[in-house]
Design a protein around this motif. Structure first.
Motif, short mmCIF file in Angstrom:
data_model
loop_
_atom_site.label_atom_id
_atom_site.label_comp_id
_atom_site.label_asym_id
_atom_site.label_seq_id
_atom_site.Cartn_x
_atom_site.Cartn_y
_atom_site.Cartn_z
N TYR A 1 0.86 -1.18 0.00
CA TYR A 1 0.00 0.00 0.00
C TYR A 1 0.90 1.23 0.00
O TYR A 1 1.77 1.36 0.86
N LEU A 2 0.66 2.11 -0.99
CA LEU A 2 1.63 3.17 -1.29
C LEU A 2 1.23 4.53 -0.72
O LEU A 2 1.45 5.57 -1.35
N GLY A 3 0.66 4.52 0.46
CA GLY A 3 0.50 5.74 1.22
C GLY A 3 -0.43 6.77 0.62
O GLY A 3 -1.52 6.47 0.14
N GLU A 4 0.01 8.01 0.65
CA GLU A 4 -0.86 9.15 0.36
C GLU A 4 -1.43 9.15 -1.05
O GLU A 4 -2.50 9.72 -1.28
N ILE A 5 -0.76 8.51 -2.01
CA ILE A 5 -1.25 8.51 -3.39
C ILE A 5 -2.18 7.33 -3.68
O ILE A 5 -2.84 7.29 -4.71
N ASP A 6 -2.25 6.38 -2.76
CA ASP A 6 -2.94 5.10 -2.97
C ASP A 6 -4.36 5.18 -2.40
O ASP A 6 -4.56 5.23 -1.19
N LYS A 7 -5.36 5.13 -3.28
CA LYS A 7 -6.75 5.28 -2.84
C LYS A 7 -7.19 4.18 -1.88
O LYS A 7 -8.16 4.35 -1.14
N ALA A 8 -6.50 3.04 -1.90
CA ALA A 8 -6.87 1.92 -1.02
C ALA A 8 -6.12 1.96 0.31
O ALA A 8 -6.41 1.14 1.19
N ALA A 9 -5.18 2.87 0.46
CA ALA A 9 -4.38 2.93 1.68
C ALA A 9 -5.11 3.70 2.77
O ALA A 9 -5.85 4.65 2.50
N HIS A 10 -4.88 3.32 4.02
CA HIS A 10 -5.50 4.02 5.14
C HIS A 10 -4.95 5.44 5.31
O HIS A 10 -5.56 6.26 5.99
N SER A 11 -3.82 5.70 4.68
CA SER A 11 -3.21 7.03 4.77
C SER A 11 -3.40 7.84 3.49
O SER A 11 -2.71 8.84 3.27
N TYR A 12 -4.36 7.40 2.65
CA TYR A 12 -4.60 8.11 1.39
C TYR A 12 -4.91 9.58 1.65
O TYR A 12 -5.64 9.94 2.58
N ASN A 13 -4.29 10.43 0.82
CA ASN A 13 -4.51 11.88 0.91
C ASN A 13 -3.99 12.47 2.21
O ASN A 13 -4.45 13.52 2.66
N GLY A 14 -3.06 11.76 2.86
CA GLY A 14 -2.46 12.26 4.09
C GLY A 14 -3.30 12.04 5.33
O GLY A 14 -3.05 12.66 6.37
N ARG A 15 -4.30 11.17 5.23
CA ARG A 15 -5.13 10.88 6.42
C ARG A 15 -4.25 10.35 7.55
O ARG A 15 -3.50 9.40 7.37
N HIS A 16 -4.33 10.99 8.69
CA HIS A 16 -3.47 10.63 9.84
C HIS A 16 -4.30 10.72 11.10
O HIS A 16 -4.75 11.80 11.50
N THR A 17 -4.55 9.58 11.72
CA THR A 17 -5.38 9.49 12.93
C THR A 17 -4.59 8.76 14.01
O THR A 17 -3.55 8.15 13.73
N PRO A 18 -5.05 8.80 15.25
CA PRO A 18 -4.39 8.01 16.29
C PRO A 18 -4.31 6.52 15.93
O PRO A 18 -3.34 5.84 16.26
N SER A 19 -5.34 6.03 15.23
CA SER A 19 -5.38 4.61 14.88
C SER A 19 -4.31 4.23 13.85
O SER A 19 -3.62 3.22 14.00
N ASN A 20 -4.18 5.04 12.79
CA ASN A 20 -3.22 4.67 11.73
C ASN A 20 -1.85 5.31 11.93
O ASN A 20 -0.98 5.21 11.05
N ASP A 21 -1.63 5.94 13.06
CA ASP A 21 -0.34 6.59 13.33
C ASP A 21 0.86 5.66 13.15
O ASP A 21 1.92 6.12 12.70
N PRO A 22 0.76 4.35 13.46
CA PRO A 22 1.92 3.47 13.25
C PRO A 22 2.45 3.49 11.81
O PRO A 22 3.65 3.31 11.59
N LEU A 23 1.57 3.74 10.84
CA LEU A 23 2.03 3.82 9.45
C LEU A 23 3.01 4.97 9.24
O LEU A 23 3.83 4.93 8.32
N TYR A 24 2.90 5.99 10.07
CA TYR A 24 3.75 7.18 9.93
C TYR A 24 5.05 7.06 10.73
O TYR A 24 5.88 7.96 10.70
N GLN A 25 5.21 5.95 11.43
CA GLN A 25 6.40 5.76 12.25
C GLN A 25 7.51 5.07 11.45
O GLN A 25 7.35 4.78 10.27
N ASP A 26 8.64 4.80 12.11
CA ASP A 26 9.78 4.18 11.44
C ASP A 26 9.38 2.89 10.74
O ASP A 26 8.49 2.15 11.20
#
Length: 207
Positions: free
Chosen positions: A43-68
């Motif tokens: 899943y390719l992050g902010e550009i990927d419509k199927a990713a939980h972080s699509y369009n820069g979505r950042h919540t307490p739940s998906n925060d691990p995706l933004y970590q190391d």
């Protein structure tokens, strides 16, 4: 192998392929569970419509995706749990879903947890999580090889052939629905939705 180096250096799709053949182990109060990774999905992050972080979505739940790279991300889908590994450096929210595991250790407990036997024990992302006895998201945000989850530093088996296919269960997200971002060990019976006719029951798809 340095875990951060493995998960932060290289293209996400290449890392997803390279994960095949490594072991994934969970040290739990119930016992030790371990399996060989046979199927992954990128899943390719902010550009990927199927990713939980699509369009820069950042919540307490998906925060691990933004970590190391190498951080565990556990989330629920239709009351089942799935697990991604964060990929790339901190702040780049790519992930790789572990979709299928071939059991090595703890099979008796896996069968008990799943109330299933055979390939159906762990041939899907929610199936192996349930087989490993993971019932909640408490360990989401932990780092590989520093707590309960261990990713082997070397492959224990080498795929004879890796197939690349569209992802499963990603409807209505074109063009991302059709992109080939799922990687499987060809013929391995622990790959999800593997037809019997395509199973290699002699080698399970390993060299």
């Amino acid at each position: 192998m340095n875990i951060k180096d493995f998960f932060e250096n290289g293209e996400t799709m290449d890392i997803a392929k390279d994960m095949l053949g490594h072991t994934f182990t969970y040290l739990s109060e119930e016992g030790k569970f371990s399996g060989i990774i046979v199927e992954t999905e990128a899943y390719l992050g902010e550009i990927d419509k199927a990713a939980h972080s699509y369009n820069g979505r950042h919540t307490p739940s998906n925060d691990p995706l933004y970590q190391d790279g190498g951080t565990i991300y556990i989330y629920s889908i239709h009351s089942w749990l799935d697990m991604d590994i964060s990929i790339q450096k901190k702040g780049v929210p790519n992930g790789i879903l572990i979709r299928g595991l071939q059991p090595i250790e703890g099979l008796d407990l896996m069968e008990k947890n799943r109330k299933k036997t055979g390939f159906d024990v762990s041939n899907g992302p929610a199936k192996w999580i349930r087989a490993f006895g993971i019932r909640d998201k408490d360990l989401s945000g932990t780092f590989l090889n520093s707590d309960n989850f261990i990713f082997s530093k070397e492959k224990v088996r080498t795929p004879q052939n890796i197939l690349t296919t569209p992802r499963i269960g990603v409807p209505n997200k074109e063009p991302w629905t059709s992109k080939k971002l799922r990687f499987i060990v060809e013929g391995n019976p622990y790959v999800s939705k593997m037809y019997k006719r395509d199973m290699n029951l002699d080698t399970y798809g390993w060299l």
